[in-house]
Design a protein around this motif. Structure first.
Motif, PDB file in Angstrom:
ATOM      1  N   GLU A  98      -5.046 -13.003  42.691  1.00  0.00           N
ATOM      2  CA  GLU A  98      -4.205 -12.116  43.450  1.00  0.00           C
ATOM      3  C   GLU A  98      -4.847 -10.675  43.463  1.00  0.00           C
ATOM      4  OE1 GLU A  98      -0.562 -11.718  41.116  1.00  0.00           O
ATOM      5  OE2 GLU A  98       0.305 -13.763  41.597  1.00  0.00           O
ATOM      6  N   ARG A  99      -5.633 -10.400  42.591  1.00  0.00           N
ATOM      7  CA  ARG A  99      -6.402  -8.918  42.733  1.00  0.00           C
ATOM      8  C   ARG A  99      -7.287  -9.299  43.780  1.00  0.00           C
ATOM      9  NH1 ARG A  99      -5.991  -8.717  36.919  1.00  0.00           N
ATOM     10  NH2 ARG A  99      -7.887  -9.598  36.774  1.00  0.00           N
ATOM     11  N   LYS A 100      -8.027 -10.330  43.706  1.00  0.00           N
ATOM     12  CA  LYS A 100      -9.096 -10.525  44.661  1.00  0.00           C
ATOM     13  C   LYS A 100      -8.519 -10.667  46.078  1.00  0.00           C
ATOM     14  CE  LYS A 100     -12.831 -13.779  45.655  1.00  0.00           C
ATOM     15  NZ  LYS A 100     -13.426 -15.397  45.563  1.00  0.00           N
ATOM     16  N   GLN A 101      -7.359 -11.125  46.222  1.00  0.00           N
ATOM     17  CA  GLN A 101      -6.618 -11.406  47.674  1.00  0.00           C
ATOM     18  C   GLN A 101      -6.379 -10.063  48.107  1.00  0.00           C
ATOM     19  OE1 GLN A 101      -3.598 -14.199  47.340  1.00  0.00           O
ATOM     20  NE2 GLN A 101      -4.826 -15.945  47.320  1.00  0.00           N
ATOM     21  N   MET A 102      -5.817  -8.870  47.168  1.00  0.00           N
ATOM     22  CA  MET A 102      -5.366  -7.727  47.533  1.00  0.00           C
ATOM     23  C   MET A 102      -6.686  -6.905  47.882  1.00  0.00           C
ATOM     24  SD  MET A 102      -2.528  -6.724  44.800  1.00  0.00           S
ATOM     25  CE  MET A 102      -2.304  -5.067  45.645  1.00  0.00           C
ATOM     26  N   LEU A 103      -7.712  -7.311  47.227  1.00  0.00           N
ATOM     27  CA  LEU A 103      -9.088  -6.475  47.762  1.00  0.00           C
ATOM     28  C   LEU A 103      -9.537  -6.909  48.905  1.00  0.00           C
ATOM     29  CD1 LEU A 103     -11.228  -4.621  46.959  1.00  0.00           C
ATOM     30  CD2 LEU A 103     -12.388  -6.237  45.974  1.00  0.00           C
ATOM     31  N   GLU A 104      -9.411  -8.239  49.135  1.00  0.00           N
ATOM     32  CA  GLU A 104      -9.822  -8.742  50.788  1.00  0.00           C
ATOM     33  C   GLU A 104      -8.727  -8.192  51.738  1.00  0.00           C
ATOM     34  OE1 GLU A 104      -9.711 -12.774  50.400  1.00  0.00           O
ATOM     35  OE2 GLU A 104     -11.687 -12.718  49.082  1.00  0.00           O
ATOM     36  N   LEU A 105      -7.319  -8.148  51.550  1.00  0.00           N
ATOM     37  CA  LEU A 105      -6.500  -7.690  52.580  1.00  0.00           C
ATOM     38  C   LEU A 105      -6.539  -5.920  52.672  1.00  0.00           C
ATOM     39  CD1 LEU A 105      -3.675  -9.655  51.321  1.00  0.00           C
ATOM     40  CD2 LEU A 105      -4.850  -9.827  53.272  1.00  0.00           C
ATOM     41  N   GLY A 106      -7.324  -5.351  51.779  1.00  0.00           N
ATOM     42  CA  GLY A 106      -7.251  -3.836  51.913  1.00  0.00           C
ATOM     43  C   GLY A 106      -6.383  -3.119  51.235  1.00  0.00           C
ATOM     44  N   ALA A 107      -5.593  -3.790  50.713  1.00  0.00           N
ATOM     45  CA  ALA A 107      -4.547  -2.944  49.705  1.00  0.00           C
ATOM     46  C   ALA A 107      -5.542  -2.115  48.550  1.00  0.00           C
ATOM     47  CB  ALA A 107      -3.479  -3.865  48.995  1.00  0.00           C
ATOM     48  N   ILE A 108      -6.500  -2.770  48.323  1.00  0.00           N
ATOM     49  CA  ILE A 108      -7.164  -1.810  47.185  1.00  0.00           C
ATOM     50  C   ILE A 108      -8.527  -1.502  47.823  1.00  0.00           C
ATOM     51  CG2 ILE A 108      -8.336  -1.973  44.827  1.00  0.00           C
ATOM     52  CD1 ILE A 108      -6.350  -4.093  44.194  1.00  0.00           C
ATOM     53  N   THR A 109      -8.834  -0.295  47.736  1.00  0.00           N
ATOM     54  CA  THR A 109     -10.226   0.280  48.337  1.00  0.00           C
ATOM     55  C   THR A 109     -11.243  -0.113  47.302  1.00  0.00           C
ATOM     56  OG1 THR A 109      -9.960   2.406  47.403  1.00  0.00           O
ATOM     57  CG2 THR A 109      -9.072   1.995  49.658  1.00  0.00           C
ATOM     58  N   GLU A 110     -12.496  -0.544  47.981  1.00  0.00           N
ATOM     59  CA  GLU A 110     -13.626  -0.366  47.187  1.00  0.00           C
ATOM     60  C   GLU A 110     -14.356   0.549  46.892  1.00  0.00           C
ATOM     61  OE1 GLU A 110     -16.878  -3.809  47.638  1.00  0.00           O
ATOM     62  OE2 GLU A 110     -15.370  -4.443  49.087  1.00  0.00           O
ATOM     63  N   GLY A 111     -15.174   0.768  45.957  1.00  0.00           N
ATOM     64  CA  GLY A 111     -16.039   2.105  45.723  1.00  0.00           C
ATOM     65  C   GLY A 111     -15.175   2.812  44.445  1.00  0.00           C
ATOM     66  N   ARG A 112     -15.790   3.779  44.306  1.00  0.00           N
ATOM     67  CA  ARG A 112     -15.321   4.677  42.976  1.00  0.00           C
ATOM     68  C   ARG A 112     -14.253   5.425  43.513  1.00  0.00           C
ATOM     69  NH1 ARG A 112     -20.077   7.849  40.249  1.00  0.00           N
ATOM     70  NH2 ARG A 112     -18.399   8.539  39.054  1.00  0.00           N
ATOM     71  N   PRO A 113     -13.316   5.273  42.507  1.00  0.00           N
ATOM     72  CA  PRO A 113     -12.140   6.305  42.745  1.00  0.00           C
ATOM     73  C   PRO A 113     -12.324   7.922  42.303  1.00  0.00           C
ATOM     74  CG  PRO A 113     -11.762   4.875  40.659  1.00  0.00           C
ATOM     75  CD  PRO A 113     -13.074   4.803  41.259  1.00  0.00           C
TER      76      PRO A 113
END
Length: 131
Positions: A98-113
């Motif tokens: 589920e976390r991987k899918q959210m990352l792919e959908l753009g719900a979670i941004t990549e990079g350092r917070p």
């Protein structure tokens, strides 16, 4: 001679669920560790056959204690200290997917917070800071 009981925070640290014993103790204090469905304090004794529920950054683990140890060793040795239930493995794999899918959908941004993002993440995860 092997001990018959070990402190909860020492065993969690030796089994490599937490990087430091202080983090293991903090997790116990805020209720992220349960032993036989009871909230565990850091000083609670762990015995062979105990069923533990451990909530960490890696997910929720349901494990049975197989070996007691107060010494932190290699990861292969640490994994021999416990047996994870099949249901726990399935649930953690599902959460990771589920976390991987959210990352792919753009719900979670990549990079350092940012500093603000990190504070919000820590607040959501219920982390306690020592400073």
């Amino acid at each position: 001679m092997t001990p018959t009981t070990v402190r909860m925070d020492k065993w969690l640290w030796a089994a490599r669920f937490f990087k430091t014993r202080a983090l293991a103790a903090d997790a116990c204090d805020i209720g992220r560790v349960e032993s036989n469905t009871h909230r565990a304090k850091p000083s609670r004794d762990v015995r062979l056959g105990d069923m533990l529920q451990i909530t960490s950054d890696a997910g929720i683990f349901h494990v049975e204690v197989l070996i007691l140890s107060e010494v932190r060793g290699p990861a292969a040795v640490a994994q021999a200290l416990y047996r994870e239930t099949p249901e726990s493995r399935i649930l953690r794999a599902k959460a990771a997917e589920e976390r991987k899918q959210m990352l792919e959908l753009g719900a979670i941004t990549e990079g350092r917070p940012s500093k603000r993002d990190r504070r919000e993440i820590n607040k959501l995860r219920g982390r306690i800071h020592r400073f």
